[in-house]
Design a protein around this motif. Structure first.
Motif, PDB file in Angstrom:
ATOM      1  N   LYS A   2      34.619  36.272  76.353  1.00  0.00           N
ATOM      2  CA  LYS A   2      34.367  35.914  77.527  1.00  0.00           C
ATOM      3  C   LYS A   2      33.129  36.454  78.221  1.00  0.00           C
ATOM      4  O   LYS A   2      32.454  37.512  77.857  1.00  0.00           O
ATOM      5  CB  LYS A   2      35.657  36.236  78.425  1.00  0.00           C
ATOM      6  N   GLN A   3      32.518  35.733  79.088  1.00  0.00           N
ATOM      7  CA  GLN A   3      31.551  36.157  79.903  1.00  0.00           C
ATOM      8  C   GLN A   3      31.420  35.692  81.200  1.00  0.00           C
ATOM      9  O   GLN A   3      31.858  34.444  81.449  1.00  0.00           O
ATOM     10  CB  GLN A   3      30.113  35.653  79.207  1.00  0.00           C
ATOM     11  N   PRO A  92      23.761  33.967  83.664  1.00  0.00           N
ATOM     12  CA  PRO A  92      24.492  35.279  83.241  1.00  0.00           C
ATOM     13  C   PRO A  92      24.455  36.107  84.722  1.00  0.00           C
ATOM     14  O   PRO A  92      23.535  36.037  85.480  1.00  0.00           O
ATOM     15  CB  PRO A  92      23.931  35.950  82.113  1.00  0.00           C
ATOM     16  N   ALA A 128      29.724  40.628  79.775  1.00  0.00           N
ATOM     17  CA  ALA A 128      30.094  39.858  78.771  1.00  0.00           C
ATOM     18  C   ALA A 128      30.949  40.747  77.729  1.00  0.00           C
ATOM     19  O   ALA A 128      30.563  42.124  77.445  1.00  0.00           O
ATOM     20  CB  ALA A 128      28.998  39.150  78.004  1.00  0.00           C
ATOM     21  N   GLU A 129      31.906  40.306  76.994  1.00  0.00           N
ATOM     22  CA  GLU A 129      32.736  41.248  76.041  1.00  0.00           C
ATOM     23  C   GLU A 129      31.876  41.855  74.769  1.00  0.00           C
ATOM     24  O   GLU A 129      31.945  42.929  74.326  1.00  0.00           O
ATOM     25  CB  GLU A 129      33.840  40.559  75.572  1.00  0.00           C
ATOM     26  N   ASN A 131      27.380  41.904  73.595  1.00  0.00           N
ATOM     27  CA  ASN A 131      26.066  41.637  74.197  1.00  0.00           C
ATOM     28  C   ASN A 131      25.173  41.832  72.689  1.00  0.00           C
ATOM     29  O   ASN A 131      25.435  42.978  72.031  1.00  0.00           O
ATOM     30  CB  ASN A 131      25.501  42.533  75.168  1.00  0.00           C
TER      31      ASN A 131
END
Length: 735
Positions: A2-3, A92, A128-129, A131
């Motif tokens: 997820k992000q 993002p 994000a989960e 990177n």
């Protein structure tokens, strides 16, 4: 994984499923434990995305200027597709986090899997989960420091760089205007350095917080408390430094800074506030206005941030990474305390709702953290990553397809396509021609960054987005691979795809060196797979093809003059990275040599190149069979308002002229002139893709023989050899 993402066109916020990024050399994969919301910077971005198109344009006049230049160069339709593609994409959010190292890339030896690190960067330390973070944008977390506190590392580095720019000394008095997240950290850093601090903010709660963190006095910008405190602390002389950590459109902060500064004091802009400097006030005191560039030296330098090239400490004492490590050390030793700044900790699953409450004002906060699943418990130290990487099998060899034979088409089934790369060119010039075709299945998009693949999947309907190239090449269901990545990777990706038995469309250039070209041709020889097309699209341009048809057959030698007004590149463009991405001409020159070769129906025999000292302008003379010659002028010093490409061909008493793919004419016994109102500047991308797909579907010959692609690439590379030798370079004829 997820992000958190935002669509800049619509303002939509989403928690999106995206591929896990690959672990590239020179960095580490980090599984997030906590990431920090910058309630100033990020909420400004969120608010801007909610503006009308006119509001967005007014807020970014620099981008409007780029759009107008693109219209002049590429035409309205192409520019519109490019701009809308960028706007209607997920972008993002986030730039400061702490997490656990999950995988270590090649060249990294100072951290290991399971280590806790603080990470920085608005392209790498995202909400994000997982990177991927390059080595100069992370720092190990000192033992005993809580992960939730280490997540403040980037914000702390921004504040620290601002303080360094002010050059405070023991006993100084400083004014901090704006007591949001950055301002609160600046107050603590100054107090730790022995500076007496006066804080300014209209919010009494923030003033009270700053007073508890080391400010000797705080108050509203218009309050007598601030003025009297400054006068008392400085004996009426004024403060030594002012730190502008405020945002918004008011000019009050810079005016207040002038009133309360001493003679020859320093004013440091850390935030993004209005800076209409009152000239008389700043002139009379001879104030020194300074800007603080984000986290410190190295910011915006791709060689530092992406390639890991550190600055020697003897010349640059405090870089981005050293600032980050220093702030973590201050946190670990208790010199700075960020716990009082944490207004709220939200589960990452509630990210969208948290942003909405912040935007609506329902959640009043200085700092908000996202807490991620499987994070290490604060105080327990780092723990090993919960989801180790799974090895992907290597590309299979031995089957008909892996042995390099042309892919076998299954009747009238759609051509199944994989894209490697989904940057601006792919999404504006190639994919729009494929997305609506019923005879094409966009099976997979492979990118190095998770979000670019997810954007391409959403906009163009790819069945799958991934960061795993090996799996895509090993997939027998893939018929053709489009390689649309940076120049330095073209030859290797093409070689691998050919050996995997795929038909390959690779954007120019095919190769950056003679060795790379030889490796691609060796792959063709080894595999027997010559299903290759390079993106030399000009020969497919409808206007040029019609002009060639009107010119008719040629019997005698021809003289061609091709003027390319390439223009200047913006500072920081990756096209300027000649050590890794090749020269501009190597990257683009094949377009023009291929066009001439197609017009003349032959490959060049020799290349002679000249350049004026101190410029990048090139004059290239190409000699062809039958006495034909071509002069290619590749110029970077011309004005942007002049057309990019003009071409003249003269032979047999006739002349052909092309004016930047807008108008063409042929002069002879009869004169032919194209329409004055073309629908668009069409440089042949659609027709080129159509020809490639038709060949893949039918199993027939590729649109351009491999020998011609190789000859054009060799001629392009020979330009540098000619410049070095100062003489013509003969080209080996393909057998």
């Amino acid at each position: 994984m997820k992000q958190v993402v935002q669509n800049y066109k619509s303002g939509e916020l989403a928690l999106l499923d995206v591929p896990v990024p690959g672990c590239k050399p020179g960095g580490v994969l980090v599984r997030s434990a906590y990431s920090l919301i910058s309630t100033g910077t990020e909420l400004m971005k969120v608010s801007e995305a909610g503006m009308s198109m006119l509001g967005k344009a007014r807020s970014r006049p620099d981008q409007v200027a780029k759009v107008m230049q693109s219209v002049a160069t590429n035409g309205v339709p192409a520019t519109y597709r490019k701009v809308m593609g960028k706007l209607d994409s997920y972008t993002p959010l986030g730039y400061s986090l702490c997490g656990v190292v999950e995988q270590v890339g090649a060249g990294i030896d100072e951290v290991k899997v399971g280590d806790l690190v603080a990470c920085a960067g608005n392209e790498h330390a995202l909400h994000a989960e997982v990177n991927w973070v390059p080595k100069n944008l992370y720092a190990p977390v000192p033992e005993g420091l809580a992960a939730r506190h280490a997540a403040f590392g980037t914000v702390g580095s921004i504040a620290m760089q601002g303080v360094r720019r002010g050059e405070p000394q023991l006993g100084d008095v400083a004014l901090v205007i704006g007591l949001g997240l950055i301002g609160q950290v600046v107050v603590q850093l100054l107090a730790a350095a022995g500076v007496r601090v006066v804080g300014v903010d209209p919010d009494p709660v923030r003033c009270e917080l700053a007073a508890g963190l080391g400010a000797v006095a705080c108050g509203d910008p218009g309050s007598a408390t601030v003025v009297s405190s400054v006068a008392e602390l400085t004996d009426g002389h004024g403060v030594d430094q002012v730190y502008l950590a405020a945002g918004g459109g008011s000019n009050e902060p810079v005016e207040l800074a002038a009133r309360l500064s001493r003679d020859r004091g320093r004013v440091v802009d850390i935030g993004k506030c209005r800076l209409d400097l009152p000239w008389n006030a700043y002139y009379e005191k001879e104030l020194d206005v300074r800007f603080s560039r984000s986290y410190g030296p190295g910011r915006y330098d791709p060689e530092y941030e992406l390639e890991g090239r550190d600055y020697p400490i003897g010349y640059v004492r405090w870089t981005e990474r050293r600032n980050l490590a220093c702030f973590l050390d201050l946190l670990a030793r208790g010199s700075v305390d960020v716990e009082p700044l944490i207004s709220h900790v939200a589960d990452f699953a509630d990210a969208v709702g948290t942003y909405q409450r912040l935007k609506d004002g329902e959640l009043k906060a200085v700092a908000v953290l996202f807490a991620y699943p499987d994070r290490p418990a604060d105080g327990d130290g780092p723990k090993a990553a919960q989801q180790p990487q799974v090895a992907v099998p290597a590309v299979r060899r031995g089957s008909d397809q892996a042995a390099g034979k042309a892919p076998v088409r299954r009747g009238s089934a759609p051509v199944r396509v994989a894209f490697v790369g989904a940057g601006n060119y792919a999404t504006s010039m190639l994919l729009p021609h494929l997305a609506e075709r019923e005879d094409v299945t966009l099976a997979q998009v492979v990118t190095t960054t998770a979000l670019s693949g997810a954007n391409a999947q959403r906009k163009f309907g790819f069945a799958r987005a991934s960061t795993d190239l090996d799996a895509a090449l090993a997939d027998p269901a893939i018929d053709a691979v489009f390689v649309v990545t940076r120049h330095s990777s073209h030859a290797e990706l093409t070689r691998r795809a050919l050996l995997a038995g795929k038909a390959v469309f690779v954007e120019k250039p095919l190769a950056l060196t003679e060795g790379e070209l030889a490796a691609v041709l060796a792959a063709v020889e080894e595999s027997g797979n010559d299903r290759l097309q390079v993106g030399f699209n000009r020969r497919f341009a409808p206007l040029l093809r019609e002009a060639r048809k009107q010119f008719g057959p040629r019997s005698g030698p021809a003289s061609v003059r091709y003027l390319v007004n390439a223009g200047r590149l913006e500072h920081g463009s990756w096209y300027l990275k000649q050590d890794t991405e090749g020269s501009r001409f190597v990257g683009e020159g094949g377009h023009f040599i291929d066009t001439v070769s197609w017009l003349l129906g032959a490959d060049p025999l020799s290349v002679y190149a000249l350049t004026a000292p101190g410029t990048e302008d090139l004059q290239v003379l190409l000699r062809y069979p039958g006495g034909s010659t071509a002069t290619l002028s590749y110029l970077t010093s011309g004005p942007g308002s002049f057309p990019k490409e003009t071409l003249d061909l003269i032979a047999d008493g006739r002349a052909l002229r092309l004016d930047d793919f807008v108008r063409a004419s042929v002069y002879g016994r009869k004169r032919w002139v194209s329409s004055r109102l073309p629908k668009a500047r069409d440089k042949g991308q659609r027709a080129e893709v159509n020809a490639f797909l038709a060949a893949v579907r039918s199993g027939g010959p590729m649109p351009v023989p491999v020998e011609s692609l190789a000859a054009t690439t060799a001629a392009t590379l020979a330009v540098r050899a000619s410049l070095v030798a100062g003489a013509p370079v003969a080209l080996a004829r393909a057998q």
